[in-house]
Structure formats: C-alpha cells, structure tokens
Design a protein around this motif. Sequence first.
Motif, PDB file in Angstrom:
ATOM      1  N   ALA A  10      28.151  49.171  53.144  1.00  0.00           N
ATOM      2  CA  ALA A  10      27.179  49.922  52.352  1.00  0.00           C
ATOM      3  C   ALA A  10      26.574  50.982  53.261  1.00  0.00           C
ATOM      4  O   ALA A  10      26.155  50.675  54.378  1.00  0.00           O
ATOM      5  CB  ALA A  10      26.092  48.989  51.831  1.00  0.00           C
ATOM      6  N   LYS A  11      26.560  52.226  52.795  1.00  0.00           N
ATOM      7  CA  LYS A  11      25.919  53.296  53.559  1.00  0.00           C
ATOM      8  C   LYS A  11      24.478  53.392  53.079  1.00  0.00           C
ATOM      9  O   LYS A  11      24.229  53.595  51.896  1.00  0.00           O
ATOM     10  CB  LYS A  11      26.651  54.616  53.366  1.00  0.00           C
ATOM     11  N   LEU A  12      23.562  53.233  54.026  1.00  0.00           N
ATOM     12  CA  LEU A  12      22.141  53.253  53.695  1.00  0.00           C
ATOM     13  C   LEU A  12      21.406  54.258  54.567  1.00  0.00           C
ATOM     14  O   LEU A  12      21.771  54.460  55.739  1.00  0.00           O
ATOM     15  CB  LEU A  12      21.512  51.878  53.934  1.00  0.00           C
ATOM     16  N   PRO A  13      20.345  54.852  54.009  1.00  0.00           N
ATOM     17  CA  PRO A  13      19.485  55.676  54.865  1.00  0.00           C
ATOM     18  C   PRO A  13      18.908  54.802  55.973  1.00  0.00           C
ATOM     19  O   PRO A  13      18.571  53.633  55.741  1.00  0.00           O
ATOM     20  CB  PRO A  13      18.382  56.145  53.911  1.00  0.00           C
ATOM     21  N   VAL A  17      17.253  50.406  56.486  1.00  0.00           N
ATOM     22  CA  VAL A  17      18.007  49.376  57.202  1.00  0.00           C
ATOM     23  C   VAL A  17      17.045  48.435  57.922  1.00  0.00           C
ATOM     24  O   VAL A  17      16.111  48.878  58.589  1.00  0.00           O
ATOM     25  CB  VAL A  17      18.990  50.014  58.208  1.00  0.00           C
ATOM     26  N   GLN A  18      17.289  47.148  57.765  1.00  0.00           N
ATOM     27  CA  GLN A  18      16.460  46.127  58.401  1.00  0.00           C
ATOM     28  C   GLN A  18      17.101  45.671  59.718  1.00  0.00           C
ATOM     29  O   GLN A  18      18.331  45.647  59.836  1.00  0.00           O
ATOM     30  CB  GLN A  18      16.325  44.910  57.480  1.00  0.00           C
ATOM     31  N   PRO A  19      16.284  45.297  60.716  1.00  0.00           N
ATOM     32  CA  PRO A  19      16.845  44.728  61.946  1.00  0.00           C
ATOM     33  C   PRO A  19      17.719  43.522  61.603  1.00  0.00           C
ATOM     34  O   PRO A  19      17.421  42.764  60.677  1.00  0.00           O
ATOM     35  CB  PRO A  19      15.603  44.302  62.732  1.00  0.00           C
ATOM     36  N   GLY A  20      18.808  43.376  62.335  1.00  0.00           N
ATOM     37  CA  GLY A  20      19.740  42.278  62.100  1.00  0.00           C
ATOM     38  C   GLY A  20      20.978  42.708  61.346  1.00  0.00           C
ATOM     39  O   GLY A  20      21.954  41.965  61.285  1.00  0.00           O
ATOM     40  N   ALA A  21      20.969  43.918  60.778  1.00  0.00           N
ATOM     41  CA  ALA A  21      22.144  44.416  60.065  1.00  0.00           C
ATOM     42  C   ALA A  21      23.267  44.698  61.069  1.00  0.00           C
ATOM     43  O   ALA A  21      23.014  45.077  62.212  1.00  0.00           O
ATOM     44  CB  ALA A  21      21.796  45.676  59.283  1.00  0.00           C
ATOM     45  N   GLY A  54      18.349  61.538  65.486  1.00  0.00           N
ATOM     46  CA  GLY A  54      18.554  62.277  64.245  1.00  0.00           C
ATOM     47  C   GLY A  54      19.560  61.648  63.297  1.00  0.00           C
ATOM     48  O   GLY A  54      20.037  62.307  62.375  1.00  0.00           O
ATOM     49  N   VAL A  55      19.882  60.376  63.505  1.00  0.00           N
ATOM     50  CA  VAL A  55      20.811  59.684  62.611  1.00  0.00           C
ATOM     51  C   VAL A  55      20.089  59.424  61.292  1.00  0.00           C
ATOM     52  O   VAL A  55      18.989  58.863  61.279  1.00  0.00           O
ATOM     53  CB  VAL A  55      21.311  58.360  63.240  1.00  0.00           C
ATOM     54  N   ALA A  56      20.705  59.830  60.183  1.00  0.00           N
ATOM     55  CA  ALA A  56      20.062  59.682  58.879  1.00  0.00           C
ATOM     56  C   ALA A  56      20.627  58.510  58.081  1.00  0.00           C
ATOM     57  O   ALA A  56      19.913  57.853  57.330  1.00  0.00           O
ATOM     58  CB  ALA A  56      20.209  60.963  58.076  1.00  0.00           C
ATOM     59  N   VAL A  57      21.932  58.253  58.232  1.00  0.00           N
ATOM     60  CA  VAL A  57      22.612  57.232  57.424  1.00  0.00           C
ATOM     61  C   VAL A  57      23.512  56.402  58.333  1.00  0.00           C
ATOM     62  O   VAL A  57      24.152  56.939  59.238  1.00  0.00           O
ATOM     63  CB  VAL A  57      23.466  57.893  56.312  1.00  0.00           C
ATOM     64  N   VAL A  58      23.560  55.087  58.080  1.00  0.00           N
ATOM     65  CA  VAL A  58      24.474  54.207  58.803  1.00  0.00           C
ATOM     66  C   VAL A  58      25.238  53.338  57.809  1.00  0.00           C
ATOM     67  O   VAL A  58      24.750  53.074  56.710  1.00  0.00           O
ATOM     68  CB  VAL A  58      23.743  53.309  59.835  1.00  0.00           C
ATOM     69  N   ALA A  62      27.397  44.767  53.719  1.00  0.00           N
ATOM     70  CA  ALA A  62      26.630  44.414  52.525  1.00  0.00           C
ATOM     71  C   ALA A  62      26.239  42.946  52.637  1.00  0.00           C
ATOM     72  O   ALA A  62      26.962  42.136  53.215  1.00  0.00           O
ATOM     73  CB  ALA A  62      27.474  44.648  51.282  1.00  0.00           C
ATOM     74  N   GLN A  63      25.105  42.612  52.087  1.00  0.00           N
ATOM     75  CA  GLN A  63      24.621  41.241  52.145  1.00  0.00           C
ATOM     76  C   GLN A  63      25.310  40.380  51.096  1.00  0.00           C
ATOM     77  O   GLN A  63      25.622  40.848  50.008  1.00  0.00           O
ATOM     78  CB  GLN A  63      23.109  41.208  51.930  1.00  0.00           C
TER      79      GLN A  63
END
Length: 111
Positions: A10-13, A17-21, A54-58, A62-63
Amino acid sequence: MTPANSLPSAKLPLAEVQPGARLTAAVLDADGQVLMSIGSILTETALQQLARHGVAVVAIEAQRNEAELKAARDALHRRIEHLFRRCELEGDSGAQTLFKAVLDYRLEALR
C-alpha cells in the motif's frame, strides 16, 4: 528482493505511516540514493528522517486482520511440514529441532 511471505503493498503518505510498518520498496532520495532498503521497519526516528529528506509517499505492507494472519500461519505450517515430510519429527530428534527453528523463523516474518 521481496520477503517470501510478502503482503500486498500500500502506498501511503508519509504522514499516515505508523512506526513498525515494513517497507515493500526501497526509499530513494532526489538523487536516487537509497535512504532505506526494502524490508526495513520504520521507526519514529526513521519517519522523521524521511520527512527531512522530502519523502512524501512510501510503499508499506498492507495490514492483515486476525483471520488472514491465522490462515497465513496455517498455510506456512503445512508448507514446512511438507518440506520435512520424510523426516522423523517425533521425539527429540535433530530434524524436529530444525523443523521448529525453520517454522519459528518463518512465522516471525508474519508478525
């Protein structure tokens, strides 16, 4: 290289993103240099550093819900049992020790 038990990506802003991803794709800076490699676990510090670059999306794994995790664990257990099908897994054998070590290692990737 992707993990054998990789999850859908999943590409998320970055802000969501939560720590642990876990990353499913390497994160590159504007010059194409690798900031974080595939499979890396994002910590709070790592998220802050990516934001500074400057990273916007990673792309992250997916959970899964509990039913999906149980199904994945069961399938993995059956697969490892199949690989060890000709080994004596009863008693206190070396094969049983190896079976357990492999199973534990592979199950850790599902967490």
